[in-house]
Design an enzyme around this catalytic site. Structure first.
Site, mmCIF file in Angstrom:
data_model
loop_
_atom_site.group_PDB
_atom_site.id
_atom_site.type_symbol
_atom_site.label_atom_id
_atom_site.label_comp_id
_atom_site.label_asym_id
_atom_site.label_seq_id
_atom_site.Cartn_x
_atom_site.Cartn_y
_atom_site.Cartn_z
ATOM 1 N N ARG A 155 25.576 23.186 4.411
ATOM 2 C CA ARG A 155 25.665 21.831 3.857
ATOM 3 C C ARG A 155 26.769 21.033 4.541
ATOM 4 O O ARG A 155 27.476 21.564 5.391
ATOM 5 C CB ARG A 155 25.855 21.935 2.345
ATOM 6 C CG ARG A 155 24.619 22.550 1.638
ATOM 7 C CD ARG A 155 24.883 22.831 0.173
ATOM 8 N NE ARG A 155 25.488 21.683 -0.474
ATOM 9 C CZ ARG A 155 26.234 21.734 -1.578
ATOM 10 N NH1 ARG A 155 26.459 22.893 -2.160
ATOM 11 N NH2 ARG A 155 26.743 20.636 -2.094
ATOM 12 N N ASN A 205 -4.869 -4.997 20.670
ATOM 13 C CA ASN A 205 -3.493 -5.506 20.636
ATOM 14 C C ASN A 205 -2.620 -4.628 19.752
ATOM 15 O O ASN A 205 -2.925 -4.403 18.583
ATOM 16 C CB ASN A 205 -3.518 -6.942 20.078
ATOM 17 C CG ASN A 205 -2.122 -7.516 19.919
ATOM 18 O OD1 ASN A 205 -1.205 -7.120 20.622
ATOM 19 N ND2 ASN A 205 -1.983 -8.460 19.001
ATOM 20 N N ALA A 249 29.472 41.078 0.480
ATOM 21 C CA ALA A 249 28.291 40.658 -0.269
ATOM 22 C C ALA A 249 28.673 40.207 -1.669
ATOM 23 O O ALA A 249 29.485 40.838 -2.332
ATOM 24 C CB ALA A 249 27.298 41.815 -0.347
ATOM 25 N N ASP A 282 7.051 -1.630 11.422
ATOM 26 C CA ASP A 282 6.348 -0.480 10.848
ATOM 27 C C ASP A 282 5.641 0.374 11.903
ATOM 28 O O ASP A 282 4.723 1.111 11.594
ATOM 29 C CB ASP A 282 5.342 -0.949 9.786
ATOM 30 C CG ASP A 282 4.241 -1.829 10.361
ATOM 31 O OD1 ASP A 282 4.280 -2.126 11.570
ATOM 32 O OD2 ASP A 282 3.340 -2.221 9.588
ATOM 33 N N ARG A 318 0.822 -1.230 0.000
ATOM 34 C CA ARG A 318 0.000 0.000 0.000
ATOM 35 C C ARG A 318 0.849 1.272 0.000
ATOM 36 O O ARG A 318 0.323 2.360 -0.186
ATOM 37 C CB ARG A 318 -0.972 -0.002 1.180
ATOM 38 C CG ARG A 318 -2.232 -0.821 0.878
ATOM 39 C CD ARG A 318 -3.064 -1.040 2.102
ATOM 40 N NE ARG A 318 -3.521 0.208 2.688
ATOM 41 C CZ ARG A 318 -3.924 0.322 3.951
ATOM 42 N NH1 ARG A 318 -3.915 -0.722 4.744
ATOM 43 N NH2 ARG A 318 -4.337 1.480 4.406
ATOM 44 N N SER A 323 36.876 45.225 -4.141
ATOM 45 C CA SER A 323 35.554 44.817 -4.626
ATOM 46 C C SER A 323 35.597 44.514 -6.107
ATOM 47 O O SER A 323 36.288 45.184 -6.860
ATOM 48 C CB SER A 323 34.548 45.945 -4.398
ATOM 49 O OG SER A 323 34.426 46.188 -3.037
ATOM 50 N N ARG A 327 40.832 43.887 -11.456
ATOM 51 C CA ARG A 327 39.695 44.343 -12.255
ATOM 52 C C ARG A 327 40.223 45.457 -13.147
ATOM 53 O O ARG A 327 41.297 46.012 -12.878
ATOM 54 C CB ARG A 327 38.569 44.856 -11.348
ATOM 55 C CG ARG A 327 38.998 46.066 -10.554
ATOM 56 C CD ARG A 327 37.942 46.554 -9.563
ATOM 57 N NE ARG A 327 38.357 47.802 -8.976
ATOM 58 C CZ ARG A 327 38.144 48.154 -7.716
ATOM 59 N NH1 ARG A 327 37.506 47.337 -6.886
ATOM 60 N NH2 ARG A 327 38.535 49.335 -7.283
ATOM 61 N N GLY A 345 1.915 -15.988 8.771
ATOM 62 C CA GLY A 345 1.385 -15.458 10.023
ATOM 63 C C GLY A 345 2.473 -14.974 10.963
ATOM 64 O O GLY A 345 3.652 -15.284 10.786
HETATM 65 C C1 UD1 Z 1 -1.709 -7.893 13.979
HETATM 66 C C2 UD1 Z 1 -2.183 -8.642 15.217
HETATM 67 C C3 UD1 Z 1 -3.405 -7.904 15.802
HETATM 68 C C4 UD1 Z 1 -3.015 -6.477 16.130
HETATM 69 C C5 UD1 Z 1 -2.430 -5.785 14.914
HETATM 70 C C6 UD1 Z 1 -1.845 -4.449 15.313
HETATM 71 C C7 UD1 Z 1 -1.733 -11.024 14.835
HETATM 72 C C8 UD1 Z 1 -2.305 -12.330 14.445
HETATM 73 N N1 UD1 Z 1 -2.562 -9.992 14.828
HETATM 74 O O1 UD1 Z 1 -2.759 -7.951 13.029
HETATM 75 O O2 UD1 Z 1 -3.855 -8.552 16.969
HETATM 76 O O3 UD1 Z 1 -4.126 -5.764 16.629
HETATM 77 O O4 UD1 Z 1 -1.363 -6.551 14.325
HETATM 78 O O5 UD1 Z 1 -1.455 -3.716 14.185
HETATM 79 O O6 UD1 Z 1 -0.559 -10.947 15.163
HETATM 80 N N2 UD1 Z 1 4.365 -10.301 9.447
HETATM 81 C C9 UD1 Z 1 5.420 -11.079 9.051
HETATM 82 N N3 UD1 Z 1 5.189 -12.320 8.558
HETATM 83 C C10 UD1 Z 1 3.939 -12.844 8.466
HETATM 84 C C11 UD1 Z 1 2.855 -12.048 8.885
HETATM 85 C C12 UD1 Z 1 3.101 -10.772 9.369
HETATM 86 O O7 UD1 Z 1 6.572 -10.636 9.121
HETATM 87 O O8 UD1 Z 1 3.833 -13.997 8.046
HETATM 88 C C13 UD1 Z 1 4.617 -8.956 9.958
HETATM 89 C C14 UD1 Z 1 4.042 -7.904 9.032
HETATM 90 O O9 UD1 Z 1 5.043 -7.423 8.148
HETATM 91 C C15 UD1 Z 1 3.637 -6.801 10.016
HETATM 92 C C16 UD1 Z 1 3.309 -7.546 11.287
HETATM 93 O O10 UD1 Z 1 3.936 -8.813 11.190
HETATM 94 O O11 UD1 Z 1 4.705 -5.923 10.279
HETATM 95 C C17 UD1 Z 1 1.806 -7.695 11.536
HETATM 96 O O12 UD1 Z 1 1.209 -8.466 10.520
HETATM 97 P P1 UD1 Z 1 -0.213 -8.115 9.904
HETATM 98 O O13 UD1 Z 1 -0.554 -9.176 8.920
HETATM 99 O O14 UD1 Z 1 -0.235 -6.704 9.464
HETATM 100 O O15 UD1 Z 1 -1.153 -8.314 11.173
HETATM 101 P P2 UD1 Z 1 -2.552 -7.638 11.449
HETATM 102 O O16 UD1 Z 1 -3.603 -8.378 10.739
HETATM 103 O O17 UD1 Z 1 -2.456 -6.185 11.255
#
Ligand code: UD1
Ligand code: CA
Length: 460
Positions: A326, A172, A373, A106, A16, A416, A433, A81
């Site tokens: 700079r 969370n 200047a 992030d 995004r 100058s 000059r 996940g």
């Molecule tokens: C997650 C939490 C949710 C919380 C929310 C806060 C879980 C299951 N859910 O949801 O409870 O309220 O964040 O923003 O944890 N990532 C990986 N590998 C993966 C999946 C995710 O590195 O396989 C990383 C993503 O890059 C991201 C973070 O984990 O930085 C969260 O993953 P995302 O899929 O955004 O979780 P949410 O659905 O937002």
């Protein structure tokens, strides 16, 4: 004392953002988001850090390593996940004895102080501690289900939550801390029987409770855990970060007449009794010593794509309005840099002055020297940069070009309008000059001639 390993998850591509740059490398306050998170973990006492990235995201690892030095990097080949992501660092987890802190790459505004509070929940006997927050709109977040005694019972993802659970306001943040002997073992028992068929890290709470362990929730300010998924959210994070930094500086003795218009970088250093007028931009690598005055509309950048030299404005100096400094600019004590003056890779001694319209590039300027200047240090011949040296107390008359390499001796004058191509001896006058000549009565003769011609041509 417990050692702490921080694991930062950054495997998401962040589509995004609509960018060729991985999401967590987008900067806040001039520093990649993921580096902010790693720094917060260190500030909270993490003795080692690990980063989980997706395939092809080596650039993220390089940037993080540049900022942090030692850091191990693990690749999560497929995004199955958040629990699966943590387990990409399984080897590291198995070697580790002590606390484990999991963060997202992030959420750049998380602070060391908040992470320390999360750790205190572990000191108080919890095996799992989760950082929660109460957003104005909880849609999309996992909810923290708590018991009557305030302990944490479960985290329910919105897609898997009942209506009653969706009414819970405490959400969370994603930040979780563990103090138990085998974190990898516990995470390995998490399944993926849920709405997204993912291995949810959040299920660690229920698995721990099955083992008779206690989980706790710790609340923090919503702003600290805001996640950045798009560039409009990046701008919001930037604004919040800037606001917090300005406040820190003001509380530490810096006056800002219009703080909302002052832009800082992650490494900006400012001393006490410094006054900053409106519209001043600090890029990375800038140090401002005590009692400096920065007038309105200045641009400072100590580090850029070509140079990491930094820049410093020393005690009691005055800079601006409309000055540009700079990399490699070193503005001496009580020196003055005025409007429309650019300084690059040049050291100005104490009390030196360049008050109007000048380019001071690749120079060494003695104490008390005066740059008039319109003076230009002609430092570049299209191939290489050359140095201009001014001795102490040298005086450069207005609208002079100093063609480098060249040295103007101490106390010397440059007339100058000169184009100086050879060194000027200390105490001498350098003048380069055309000499002025005069034709007495010439103007009157010229006008008479022109009027006669005009009449002869008959055009009025
Ligand atoms: C997650 C939490 C949710 C919380 C929310 C806060 C879980 C299951 N859910 O949801 O409870 O309220 O964040 O923003 O944890 N990532 C990986 N590998 C993966 C999946 C995710 O590195 O396989 C990383 C993503 O890059 C991201 C973070 O984990 O930085 C969260 O993953 P995302 O899929 O955004 O979780 P949410 O659905 O937002
Ligand atoms: Ca998310």
């Amino acid at each position: 004392m417990h050692e702490m390993l921080a694991i930062v998850l950054a495997a998401g591509k962040g589509t995004r953002m609509k960018s060729s740059l991985p999401k967590v490398l987008h900067p806040v306050g001039g520093l990649a988001m993921v580096a902010h998170v790693l720094r917060a973990a260190r500030a909270a006492g993490a003795s080692s850090t690990a980063l989980v990235i997706g395939p092809g995201m080596e650039q993220v690892a390089r940037v993080a390593q540049l900022d942090q030095g030692d850091l191990d990097v693990h690749v999560q080949e497929e995004q199955l996940g958040t629990a699966h992501a943590v387990l990409a660092a399984r080897q590291r987890l198995m070697r580790h004895r002590g606390d484990v802190l999991v963060l997202y790459g992030d959420t750049p505004l998380i602070t060391g102080a908040t992470l320390k509070r999360l750790r205190e929940a572990l000191d108080d006997g919890a095996s799992v501690a989760v950082l929660g927050f109460r957003p104005a709109d909880p849609t999309g977040y996992g909810r923290l289900v708590t018991g009557d005694d305030g302990s944490l019972l479960a985290i329910r993802e919105e897609k898997d939550a009942s209506d009653a659970e969706r009414r819970i306001g405490l959400c969370n943040s994603g930040v979780i801390a563990f103090r138990l002997p085998d974190v990898a073992g516990l995470l390995g028992r998490i399944g993926n029987a849920n709405a997204k068929s993912e291995f949810y890290l959040t299920d660690a709470v229920e698995v721990a409770r099955q083992d008779g362990l206690r989980a706790a929730a710790v609340a923090c300010d919503e702003r600290e855990v805001m996640g950045v998924n798009s560039r409009d959210q990046l701008a919001v994070a930037e604004g919040l970060w800037q606001e917090a930094r300005r406040r820190e500086f003001m509380l530490a003795g810096v006056t800002m007449t219009a703080p909302d218009t002052v832009w800082l970088s992650f490494d900006t250093r400012i001393g006490v009794d410094v006054t900053i007028e409106p519209n001043v931009f600090f890029g990375p690598g800038v140090t401002v010593e005590d009692r400096v005055t920065i007038k309105a509309n200045c641009h400072f950048q100590g580090i850029d794509g070509k140079s990491r030299d930094g820049l410093v404005i020393r005690e009691g100096a005055e800079v601006g309005p409309f000055a540009r400094l700079r990399p490699g600019a070193d503005i001496g004590r009580e020196a003055h840099i005025g409007n429309f003056v650019e300084v690059k890779a040049a050291r100005l001694g104490s009390g030196a002055k360049a008050n109007h319209l000048a380019y001071v590039g690749d120079g060494e300027v003695g104490a008390g020297a005066n740059i008039g200047a319109g003076t230009i240090f002609c430092n570049y011949d299209g191939f290489a940069k050359h140095k201009t040296t001014l001795g102490d107390g040298a005086f450069i008359g207005s609208n002079s070009s100093l063609v480098a390499p060249v040295t103007i001796g101490a106390g010397a004058y440059v007339a100058s309008g000169s184009v100086i191509t050879r060194d000027v001896t200390p105490g001498a006058l350098g003048i380069a000059r055309a000499e002025q000549s005069e034709r007495v009565g010439w103007a009157e003769k010229f006008r008479t001639l022109m009027l006669r011609r005009k009449a002869a041509s008959g055009k009025g």
